[in-house]
Design an enzyme around this catalytic site. Structure first.
Site, PDB file in Angstrom:
ATOM      1  N   SER A 135      39.949  28.768  41.935  1.00 37.71           N
ATOM      2  CA  SER A 135      40.314  29.050  40.549  1.00 37.71           C
ATOM      3  C   SER A 135      41.827  29.113  40.427  1.00 37.71           C
ATOM      4  O   SER A 135      42.521  29.464  41.386  1.00 37.71           O
ATOM      5  CB  SER A 135      39.720  30.390  40.106  1.00 37.71           C
ATOM      6  OG  SER A 135      40.224  30.784  38.835  1.00 37.71           O
ATOM      7  N   TYR A 148      39.257  39.693  41.319  1.00 38.87           N
ATOM      8  CA  TYR A 148      38.753  38.323  41.167  1.00 38.87           C
ATOM      9  C   TYR A 148      39.807  37.318  41.631  1.00 38.87           C
ATOM     10  O   TYR A 148      39.525  36.417  42.432  1.00 38.87           O
ATOM     11  CB  TYR A 148      38.357  38.033  39.720  1.00 38.87           C
ATOM     12  CG  TYR A 148      37.967  36.587  39.513  1.00 38.87           C
ATOM     13  CD1 TYR A 148      36.796  36.082  40.073  1.00 38.87           C
ATOM     14  CD2 TYR A 148      38.779  35.716  38.788  1.00 38.87           C
ATOM     15  CE1 TYR A 148      36.444  34.744  39.916  1.00 38.87           C
ATOM     16  CE2 TYR A 148      38.432  34.381  38.630  1.00 38.87           C
ATOM     17  CZ  TYR A 148      37.262  33.906  39.187  1.00 38.87           C
ATOM     18  OH  TYR A 148      36.923  32.575  39.037  1.00 38.87           O
TER      19      TYR A 148
END
Length: 250
Positions: A135, A148
């Protein structure tokens, strides 16, 4: 024809990847916890898709599931580590520690474990490909992204370190790093079922869609064996880089 194992295949990126690869003639092993969704996808895609119920955080279950593969699906040419999630968007001092642990267990420990179980056979054959779904959160910090983002930074560095260890083996490794992506359950899960808040995340953004990621995966797989794409970062045209935050005293 290649045999591709895709984790997290019951929705979003994983489902789109499975559909496209089967359409292009590959065999796909789709894994997920939600057996009913995998079976529905199997009914849609036919014999080239094998549904494999698996929770990547259950290591004994991963071993059992991999051992149960029929011979026609047992030689895995490509591993797509797609299973992962974000939970919450609170600041670090306000976040739920259970959410942090779940993200760490799924995004890093689960990914590492299944990779370690499949990689030796690829090295022995001197052929194979590992594609990790990272990501942009692993590249750029944002408020509330704390753990995250840290897990995705781990995936990025793990991918690069795999490349170092696998030099000379002909096994390829790529980290795919998407930015803002709609059309998935990602934000619905992050906001724990608050669909209104999830929808607002993508309003007016023309965000990347699961099919865009599937097309990227297909392109990576179709590259000649002497080409390794180390990292590939994607954002929608409507997303870019923000300025550095400065807090001023009044």
């Amino acid at each position: 024809m290649k045999t591709v194992l895709v984790t997290g295949a019951s929705a979003g990126f994983g489902q789109a990847i499975a559909r496209l690869l089967v359409e292009k003639g590959d065999r796909v092993i789709g894994t997920a916890r939600r057996k009913d969704r995998l079976e529905a996808l199997a009914n849609e895609l036919g014999d080239q898709f094998y549904p494999l119920e698996m929770d990547v955080t259950d290591f004994a279950g991963v071993d059992k599931a991999l051992a149960s593969l029929p011979e026609s699906f047992s030689t895995i040419d490509v591993l797509v580590n797609n299973a992962g999630l974000a939970l919450g968007l609170e600041k670090a001092h306000e976040a739920d520690i259970k959410d942090w642990m779940t993200m760490i267990e799924t995004n890093t420990m689960g990914l590492v474990y299944i990779t370690r179980q499949i990689l030796p056979a690829m090295v022995e054959r001197q052929s194979g490909q590992v594609i990790n779904i990272g990501s942009t959160a692993g590249n750029y910090p944002y408020m509330g992204g704390n753990v995250y983002g840290a897990t995705k930074a781990f995936v990025k560095q793990f991918s690069l370190n795999l490349r170092a260890d696998l030099a000379g083996t002909k096994v390829r490794v790529t980290n795919v790093e998407p930015g803002l992506c709609g059309g998935t359950e990602f934000s619905n899960i992050r906001f724990k079922g608050d669909d209104s808040r999830a929808t607002q995340t993508y309003e007016g953004t023309n965000s990347i869609q699961p099919e865009d990621i599937a097309n990227t995966i297909l392109w990576l797989i179709e590259q000649p064996e002497h080409v390794n794409v180390n990292r590939i970062e994607l954002m929608p045209t409507s997303q870019s880089f923000g300025g550095l935050t400065v807090t001023r005293e009044e």
